[in-house]
Design an enzyme around this catalytic site. Sequence first.
Site, PDB file in Angstrom:
ATOM      1  CD  GLU A 205      -2.672   1.306   0.092  1.00 54.26           C
ATOM      2  OE1 GLU A 205      -3.436   0.390  -0.227  1.00 54.26           O
ATOM      3  OE2 GLU A 205      -2.550   2.358  -0.589  1.00 54.26           O
ATOM      4  CG  PHE A 206       2.713   2.545  -2.748  1.00 53.52           C
ATOM      5  CD1 PHE A 206       4.055   2.568  -2.395  1.00 53.52           C
ATOM      6  CD2 PHE A 206       2.243   1.466  -3.470  1.00 53.52           C
ATOM      7  CE1 PHE A 206       4.919   1.533  -2.768  1.00 53.52           C
ATOM      8  CE2 PHE A 206       3.088   0.427  -3.853  1.00 53.52           C
ATOM      9  CZ  PHE A 206       4.429   0.460  -3.494  1.00 53.52           C
TER      10      PHE A 206
ATOM     11  CG  LEU B  62      12.746  18.543  -2.471  1.00 56.41           C
ATOM     12  CD1 LEU B  62      13.228  19.262  -3.719  1.00 56.41           C
ATOM     13  CD2 LEU B  62      13.924  17.881  -1.763  1.00 56.41           C
TER      14      LEU B  62
ATOM     15  CB  CYS C 110       4.943   4.169   7.394  1.00 58.00           C
ATOM     16  SG  CYS C 110       3.450   3.194   7.657  1.00 58.00           S
TER      17      CYS C 110
END
Length: 424
Positions: A152-153, A253, A263
């Site tokens: 999962e992203f 950034l 995570c």
Amino acid sequence: MKITIIGTGYVGLPTGAGLASLGHDVTCVDCVKDTIETLKAGKVTLYEKGLEELLTSGMTSGHLHFTCSIEKEVVRGAQVIIIAVGTPENLRTGEADLSYLFAAVEQVAKKLEGPAVVAIKSTVPVGTGDEVERFIRKTNPRVQAEIISLPEFLREGYAVHDFFHPKRIVVGTQSEKVRSLIREMYAPLSPAPKMLFVSRRSSELIKYASNAFLAMKIHYINEMADLCEAAGANIHEVSRGMGADTRIGSAFLQPGPGYGGSCFPKDTKALLHMARKHGINLSLVRSTILGNEERRKLMAIKILKSVEDIQRPRIAIWGLAFKEGTDDCRESPAIGIIQYIITHSAATVVAYDPKAMQNAHKLLGDSIKYASNKEAAAQGADMLVILTGWDDFISPDLKKLKMIMNTSRIMDLRFTMSLTGSSF
Ligand code: NAD
Ligand code: UGA
């Protein structure tokens, strides 16, 4: 398609509700009874934008169900069983703790009768799919289960959005039949997502390599921010200038108090551990972990230095969640910084967060004061520190703050406002 999801946390619940909205018949299982009772009553158990609505529509349509135990009927006939339980850090070794995963797998293996695809959505070390396969075969030799990796992203705070608009779906399996099934599962998504079919091991590693890379990018920009401050450059200009090169990319950034969450911290450590087991030295990942841990301490020291002229300073904190858009405080930089402040100084901390007060209280207890809104937190404060980038904290009413605070000191570690100094 009949789908069972095990684990209804930040991943399992949005995924389950999302798949139900695509027309699948989804049963979500969680071993915590209270969680299931709350969900059955149509209430969400965690904060995610758009989740409550998705849950309501899934339940109303009759496509979304909840249950507490992995009984036979839960897995019988399910074409895909998705495992989305936690894989937290083993605090002793830094590796991923797979006990929840194997507990779930064991329950599934015992109840499974017919053939099914078991998709591991939890983030797991490379080779876990092989281990799970062996484990199932040993537990229930009769069962035919195809074990795949389906990492999962999604990002917390955008979980619903990311479910419907994934940047990619990575599927780790060599079976053409299973690939078709997973393609079918996501087929109703529009626009059609990019699907990457790879080996199970590659898929497991893609997940860790991606998270660690993003964490590294954040650590890099944080170090650049320190250099900018020392050398008289502006980190936002530097970040913009770097990001304009598409080979670098502008995402991740944004400097700040270090990355947190459930995570990045645990996955970077697990990756390092896994590499070590394979005799590989991931020096960049190691530096990232150490640098990020150090950063919280440095930020806390910086805050304390700004009030060292005051004997018992009152420090207002805006933001407790590890980032905006979530109530999740796991590994939140705000929590780490506050813990440092209260153990290393006589300061009183008064904090406010729009969504994360309850979760923060579980971690900090009564060691700090909690305010009911941002102004109440700032009232009488000797310093205001912004630690989570909630929209609500952008462009605060500085005149009002000046009136209610004791001094004019603000440290905006999320750059939510255009102030560059620590006073106004
Ligand atoms: P979580 O802690 O929010 O939820 C896990 C759920 O699983 C809990 O509700 C728990 O009660 C339940 N559970 C544990 N063991 C169980 C069992 N045997 N049977 C039934 N339920 C059980 O975790 P999460 O944040 O949703 O993460 C789940 C996995 O997904 C982890 O491996 C994580 O690394 C990965 N992941 C998380 C995110 C994220 O944004 N949180 C994103 C991508 C991947
Ligand atoms: C991250 C990844 O972005 C997801 O793709 C992944 O699925 C997920 O981890 C996971 O595996 O759990 P998440 O932890 O929800 O998602 O949040 P991010 O938006 O990635 O932010 C992580 C931390 O980095 C936050 O503390 C955030 O404030 C910080 N961050 C992020 C920065 O300091 N600067 C940035 O430019 C971006």
